[in-house]
Write a protein that holds these residues in place. Structure first.
Motif, PDB file in Angstrom:
ATOM      1  N   LYS A  50       0.833  -1.189   0.000  1.00 54.70           N
ATOM      2  CA  LYS A  50       0.000   0.000   0.000  1.00 54.70           C
ATOM      3  C   LYS A  50       0.876   1.249   0.000  1.00 54.70           C
ATOM      4  N   MET A  51       0.938   1.925  -1.126  1.00 56.09           N
ATOM      5  CA  MET A  51       1.662   3.184  -1.249  1.00 56.09           C
ATOM      6  C   MET A  51       1.151   3.900  -2.500  1.00 56.09           C
ATOM      7  N   ASP A  52       1.348   5.205  -2.542  1.00 54.72           N
ATOM      8  CA  ASP A  52       0.826   5.986  -3.668  1.00 54.72           C
ATOM      9  C   ASP A  52       1.336   5.466  -4.994  1.00 54.72           C
ATOM     10  N   LYS A  53       2.605   5.111  -5.045  1.00 55.07           N
ATOM     11  CA  LYS A  53       3.217   4.595  -6.269  1.00 55.07           C
ATOM     12  C   LYS A  53       2.397   3.450  -6.862  1.00 55.07           C
ATOM     13  N   ASN A  54       1.927   2.566  -6.003  1.00 55.74           N
ATOM     14  CA  ASN A  54       1.178   1.406  -6.461  1.00 55.74           C
ATOM     15  C   ASN A  54      -0.304   1.699  -6.679  1.00 55.74           C
ATOM     16  N   GLU A  55      -0.861   2.602  -5.890  1.00 56.53           N
ATOM     17  CA  GLU A  55      -2.279   2.934  -6.028  1.00 56.53           C
ATOM     18  C   GLU A  55      -2.562   3.647  -7.351  1.00 56.53           C
ATOM     19  N   TYR A  56      -1.658   4.519  -7.773  1.00 62.12           N
ATOM     20  CA  TYR A  56      -1.937   5.406  -8.910  1.00 62.12           C
ATOM     21  C   TYR A  56      -1.413   4.889 -10.243  1.00 62.12           C
ATOM     22  N   ALA A  57      -0.370   4.072 -10.218  1.00 62.41           N
ATOM     23  CA  ALA A  57       0.208   3.575 -11.464  1.00 62.41           C
ATOM     24  C   ALA A  57      -0.362   2.198 -11.803  1.00 62.41           C
ATOM     25  N   ALA A  58      -0.034   1.701 -12.977  1.00 69.60           N
ATOM     26  CA  ALA A  58      -0.451   0.354 -13.384  1.00 69.60           C
ATOM     27  C   ALA A  58       0.659  -0.226 -14.250  1.00 69.60           C
ATOM     28  N   GLY A  59       1.439  -1.139 -13.655  1.00 72.36           N
ATOM     29  CA  GLY A  59       2.611  -1.680 -14.328  1.00 72.36           C
ATOM     30  C   GLY A  59       2.280  -2.638 -15.455  1.00 72.36           C
ATOM     31  N   GLY A  60       3.328  -3.009 -16.187  1.00 74.35           N
ATOM     32  CA  GLY A  60       3.137  -3.829 -17.388  1.00 74.35           C
ATOM     33  C   GLY A  60       2.919  -5.296 -17.135  1.00 74.35           C
ATOM     34  N   LYS A  61       3.259  -5.795 -15.931  1.00 72.80           N
ATOM     35  CA  LYS A  61       3.172  -7.241 -15.714  1.00 72.80           C
ATOM     36  C   LYS A  61       1.745  -7.757 -15.868  1.00 72.80           C
ATOM     37  N   VAL A  62       0.756  -6.944 -15.493  1.00 73.95           N
ATOM     38  CA  VAL A  62      -0.644  -7.360 -15.633  1.00 73.95           C
ATOM     39  C   VAL A  62      -0.957  -7.693 -17.089  1.00 73.95           C
ATOM     40  N   PHE A  63      -0.469  -6.873 -17.997  1.00 77.60           N
ATOM     41  CA  PHE A  63      -0.746  -7.096 -19.427  1.00 77.60           C
ATOM     42  C   PHE A  63       0.050  -8.283 -19.965  1.00 77.60           C
ATOM     43  N   ASN A  64       1.226  -8.550 -19.383  1.00 76.54           N
ATOM     44  CA  ASN A  64       1.987  -9.743 -19.775  1.00 76.54           C
ATOM     45  C   ASN A  64       1.198 -11.013 -19.456  1.00 76.54           C
ATOM     46  N   TYR A  65       0.619 -11.058 -18.251  1.00 77.26           N
ATOM     47  CA  TYR A  65      -0.187 -12.222 -17.870  1.00 77.26           C
ATOM     48  C   TYR A  65      -1.382 -12.384 -18.820  1.00 77.26           C
ATOM     49  N   LEU A  66      -2.071 -11.276 -19.072  1.00 83.56           N
ATOM     50  CA  LEU A  66      -3.268 -11.332 -19.917  1.00 83.56           C
ATOM     51  C   LEU A  66      -2.929 -11.781 -21.334  1.00 83.56           C
ATOM     52  N   ALA A  67      -1.786 -11.326 -21.855  1.00 88.33           N
ATOM     53  CA  ALA A  67      -1.394 -11.705 -23.217  1.00 88.33           C
ATOM     54  C   ALA A  67      -1.180 -13.207 -23.333  1.00 88.33           C
ATOM     55  N   CYS A  68      -0.789 -13.839 -22.235  1.00 84.06           N
ATOM     56  CA  CYS A  68      -0.606 -15.290 -22.230  1.00 84.06           C
ATOM     57  C   CYS A  68      -1.866 -16.023 -21.779  1.00 84.06           C
ATOM     58  N   GLY A  69      -2.969 -15.285 -21.669  1.00 89.21           N
ATOM     59  CA  GLY A  69      -4.258 -15.905 -21.382  1.00 89.21           C
ATOM     60  C   GLY A  69      -4.455 -16.340 -19.952  1.00 89.21           C
ATOM     61  N   ARG A  70      -3.712 -15.741 -19.015  1.00 87.67           N
ATOM     62  CA  ARG A  70      -3.806 -16.184 -17.633  1.00 87.67           C
ATOM     63  C   ARG A  70      -4.600 -15.198 -16.774  1.00 87.67           C
ATOM     64  N   PRO A  71      -5.406 -15.695 -15.825  1.00 92.74           N
ATOM     65  CA  PRO A  71      -6.124 -14.807 -14.907  1.00 92.74           C
ATOM     66  C   PRO A  71      -5.147 -14.090 -13.988  1.00 92.74           C
ATOM     67  N   VAL A  72      -5.492 -12.871 -13.592  1.00 93.78           N
ATOM     68  CA  VAL A  72      -4.609 -12.046 -12.768  1.00 93.78           C
ATOM     69  C   VAL A  72      -5.254 -11.811 -11.405  1.00 93.78           C
ATOM     70  N   LEU A  73      -4.504 -12.098 -10.357  1.00 93.17           N
ATOM     71  CA  LEU A  73      -4.912 -11.778  -8.995  1.00 93.17           C
ATOM     72  C   LEU A  73      -4.044 -10.624  -8.509  1.00 93.17           C
ATOM     73  N   SER A  74      -4.670  -9.507  -8.193  1.00 93.41           N
ATOM     74  CA  SER A  74      -3.934  -8.286  -7.886  1.00 93.41           C
ATOM     75  C   SER A  74      -4.353  -7.685  -6.548  1.00 93.41           C
ATOM     76  N   SER A  75      -3.416  -6.981  -5.926  1.00 88.43           N
ATOM     77  CA  SER A  75      -3.802  -6.089  -4.838  1.00 88.43           C
ATOM     78  C   SER A  75      -4.859  -5.143  -5.373  1.00 88.43           C
ATOM     79  N   ARG A  76      -5.830  -4.789  -4.554  1.00 93.05           N
ATOM     80  CA  ARG A  76      -6.892  -3.892  -5.007  1.00 93.05           C
ATOM     81  C   ARG A  76      -6.344  -2.452  -5.029  1.00 93.05           C
ATOM     82  N   THR A  77      -6.060  -1.951  -6.209  1.00 91.90           N
ATOM     83  CA  THR A  77      -5.574  -0.574  -6.345  1.00 91.90           C
ATOM     84  C   THR A  77      -6.592   0.248  -7.131  1.00 91.90           C
TER      85      THR A  77
END
Length: 373
Positions: A285-312
């Motif tokens: 929990k920090m502003d950096k993570n709450e406001y941004a959205a990194g690329g790893k989420v899209f890497n998982y999705l591109a390979c067809g995998r479900p993503v479990l994320s901290s709620r930001t």
């Protein structure tokens, strides 16, 4: 256009390529793209990636500490930027760095600033819970705000970061999210990928840098309550966070359930992600993570995998119910079990990722740069 890029880090040897690498290798196909190349000591032994851009060498003083590197090398950076702007007739500069971006303000060329992260917090995170970290955070805050207010235009990755920038009186802001190369990252048969990597059973996985903004502590604490193994793909950068996670796993007696691979070339990530039943985006929990959205989420999705994320805030707003979220360890355990019982929806996630392909996003970058000239 003739474009000078001032990146966040070493362009070809940083183990994790970022958005600028993908965007400007695409734009270099029809524009002249020059990159100020920072030869960082930490990455000198890493394999160099190929690039379509022209690198401008800035080698001067080698030090491992990233903040000290830029403080000691700014005179060389200034001279190189002035030289290339004059010699090549640069039309526009795209900058994502802090101190070099401050210097470029005095060279009479339009600058587009890429605010890809909450930079003051990102810079300080390498010095966790230290007085020096507080000094770095305050210094970066002041310099970055000067850079932002003097830019011809600003690009950022989420509506939340845009709102933050508007709140500090920054103008001409364009939101262009992070993305993925869907040609390189494709779904592979899950069981074949697991077999290739020597994995069995249910696999949850994390792909990315091992640094203090990541919350793998909570994942390790949850492992005794889950019938899964954990695959951790990525390097440490400037701190010992990865070693601390290994020590924690030893103390909890779950080391045998975790595989650390270290850095993996981007073009090989597809095998590792395809071996996962769930891709993890676990963040503190920090502003950096709450406001941004990194690329790893899209890497998982591109390979067809479900993503479990901290709620930001940013991810809920951007991707909504296309991801799974948790708020604490109990929620993580509950959601992991639920996802493992849910039928695969590979096609849905793959199609979603295609809307964030770098080829699509590069066109938007090009439009912003043209307007700035």
């Amino acid at each position: 256009m003739k474009i000078l890029v001032i990146p966040t880090t070493d362009w070809i040897r940083h183990p994790v390529p970022n958005r600028l690498n993908f965007i400007f290798d695409i734009l270099a196909e029809k524009h002249e793209v020059y990159v100020l190349h920072f030869n960082l000591e930490n990455f000198k032994n890493n394999r160099a990636r190929k690039t379509a851009c022209t690198l401008i060498d800035t080698k001067f003083i080698d030090v491992k500490d990233p903040s000290l590197y830029y403080l000691l090398n700014w005179p060389k950076h200034f001279l190189k930027m002035r030289e290339i702007i004059k010699k090549e007739g640069i039309d526009v500069v795209l900058s994502a760095n802090i101190l070099p971006s401050f210097i470029i303000n005095f060279l009479n060329v339009p600058v587009v600033f890429d605010y890809l992260d909450h930079l003051e917090e990102s810079a300080a995170i390498y010095y966790p819970e230290s007085f020096f970290g507080k000094i770095v955070k305050n210094g970066v805050r002041q310099i970055t705000r000067y850079n932002l207010r003097h830019s011809a235009s600003v690009i950022t990755v989420t509506q939340e970061l845009k709102g933050f920038l508007e709140g500090i009186r920054v103008k001409n802001i364009e939101v262009i999210p992070n993305g993925v190369n869907c040609n390189l990252l494709r779904p592979l048969p899950k069981e074949e990928a697991k077999k290739e990597l020597g994995l069995k059973g249910n696999v949850i996985g994390y792909v990315g840098s091992l640094e203090h903004w990541v919350d793998l502590e909570m994942v390790v604490e949850a492992l005794p309550d889950l019938e899964v193994s954990l695959l951790v793909v990525g390097p440490g950068l400037f701190t010992d966070y990865g070693e601390k996670i290994k020590e924690m796993a030893n103390k909890l007696g779950v080391s045998e359930k975790i595989t650390f691979t270290g850095a993996v070339p981007y073009e090989e990530l597809g095998t590792y992600i395809s071996a996962m039943d769930i891709g993890l985006n676990t963040l503190k929990k920090m502003d950096k993570n709450e406001y941004a959205a990194g690329g790893k989420v899209f890497n998982y999705l591109a390979c067809g995998r479900p993503v479990l994320s901290s709620r930001t805030i940013s991810l809920v707003r951007m991707l909504g119910d296309n991801l799974f979220y948790y708020d604490d360890k109990d929620g993580f355990i509950k959601e992991t079990k639920r996802i493992l019982e849910t039928p695969d929806n590979e096609k849905k996630y793959r199609e979603l990722a295609k809307t964030f392909d770098w080829e699509v996003l590069a066109q938007k970058y090009e439009e912003v740069l043209r307007r700035a000239t």
